[in-house]
Every structure is written in structure tokens, then in C-alpha cells.
Design an enzyme around this catalytic site. Sequence first.
Site, PDB file in Angstrom:
ATOM      1  N   GLU A   1      -5.263   2.044  -0.030  1.00 26.80           N
ATOM      2  CA  GLU A   1      -3.944   1.713   0.527  1.00 26.80           C
ATOM      3  C   GLU A   1      -3.382   0.473  -0.163  1.00 26.80           C
ATOM      4  OE1 GLU A   1      -3.572   1.640   4.797  1.00 26.80           O
ATOM      5  OE2 GLU A   1      -5.255   2.994   5.056  1.00 26.80           O
TER       6      GLU A   1
ATOM      7  N   SER B   1      -3.320  -6.289   6.515  1.00 28.46           N
ATOM      8  CA  SER B   1      -3.941  -6.341   5.179  1.00 28.46           C
ATOM      9  C   SER B   1      -3.046  -5.661   4.138  1.00 28.46           C
ATOM     10  CB  SER B   1      -5.348  -5.737   5.190  1.00 28.46           C
ATOM     11  OG  SER B   1      -5.304  -4.350   5.388  1.00 28.46           O
TER      12      SER B   1
ATOM     13  N   HIS C   1       0.047   5.985   5.510  1.00 24.38           N
ATOM     14  CA  HIS C   1      -0.758   6.674   6.520  1.00 24.38           C
ATOM     15  C   HIS C   1      -2.161   6.884   5.965  1.00 24.38           C
ATOM     16  CE1 HIS C   1      -1.609   9.139   9.953  1.00 24.38           C
ATOM     17  NE2 HIS C   1      -2.094  10.063   9.156  1.00 24.38           N
TER      18      HIS C   1
END
Length: 219
Positions: free
Chosen positions: A177, A16, A112
Site C-alpha cells: 500500500e 501509515s 483498499h
Amino acid sequence: MSKKLRLGVLASGNGSNLQAIIDRCRECELPAEVVLVLSNKSQAGALTRARKAGIATMVIDHRDHPERAAFDHAMVTALQNAEVDLVVLAGFMRILTPVFLEAFPQRIMNIHPALLPAFPGINAQRKALEYGVKIAGCTVHFVDPGVDSGPIIIQAAVPVLDDDDETTLSRRILEQEHRIYPEAIQLYAEGRLHIEGRHVRISRPQKPALQALSNPPTA
Ligand code: GRF
């Protein structure tokens, strides 16, 4: 038009983050293009996404290379053949050896799902929940020889809610993210990231040169 930054993306899973980067490149907001998606897993969703976008893919199975350095060497060769400028780790579940790091000094980024230096390594969202933190998040950083320990480029924070489980918290973090990874790549592509020891300084955008002056002023 100046040359686009050539990205090589390494992914082991769903992809993704890769998709968010592809989408931003396609919207022409990124002076960058993904030229190769490399995976150690032939079934990775990331490969399907890349093929759908017409991007070259390659599978290098780590099980075919019992020596870690040989596995890394095969990946380095593929990335160099594709003339990759920046390596983007997007859910790549293998630790890189010096063979890889030395081939792309200060040219490898990772994302991360935690606010580093808290919760490095696997299962970061679960560790954050178990610890009882009230704020979680994600970090884009340059890669150094440690585990999730390189200089930090961008972080984004999200609240941890009382009824969160690993799935709901991971989903909230993943939304961020998808926002900050393309952003970090854009800053790199614009030459605005400067590594000074542990710090990554971000320079201001360059103003476009004044093309013409009109009097009276025009919009
Ligand atoms: C993300 O949570 C990323 O932070 C971590 O692995 C996950 C990959 O997700 N390194 P996806 O494959 O990009 O969907």
C-alpha cells in the site's frame, strides 16, 4: 516550477499511508503536497503524524452530525476552504454520500487492502484468509457511489503463506500500500490518469523538451 497538486487526506486511524504520502512529497518525488488532514476521530494517529509534519489538521466528529449529509457538507466546506485539488482517503472509516462525491467528481481516491473486486468492505484481509486465497493484495481506485467499486488505478499482489494470520498478512499488504498509493497520486499529479468508464488508462510520461544539442555529445 508548475503548481503542486493540493491534497486533502481523510483518515480515521494510524495513518501509515498518510505517512508514506508525506514522505514521498518531502523527498520531492511527488509534484503534490498535503495541505489538510481531516479526521472524524480526535485520537487518530494520522493527526499526530500530520502535526509532526507541520500540516494543518481538522477534526470533524461524525457524532456531532447525526445526518450523514450534514457531516459530509462540513468536510466538503473544510476541503474547499483549503483549496484541495484531490481528496485522498487513507483508512477513512465512513461511507461518503452524494453530497461529498458530487463536490469532487473523479477527484477522490481510496486504497483498499484486497485485490478488488474481491473482498470489498471491512475486514478484507480476514475475509481473504478465511476464503483460502493464495494471492492477496491491495488496490488504489477512484471512488464512486458504491463500496470499493470505483475504477481501478493500480493493484499490487502478495502471496498468502500457510502460517499467515490476519496480522502478518495485513503487514505484508500494507508494505505494498505504501508503495502504490504515492505512485497513483504521482500519476494523477502528472495528468496521466484518464478515466474511460470502468477503465483507468495511464498515458506515458512526457519527455522533457530538448534544451540544447552539443556536438560531440556530452553526458
Ligand atoms: C489500510 O489497510 C487501508 O488499506 C485501509 O485502512 C488501512 C489504513 O491504514 N483502507 P493506515 O491508517 O494508513 O495505517
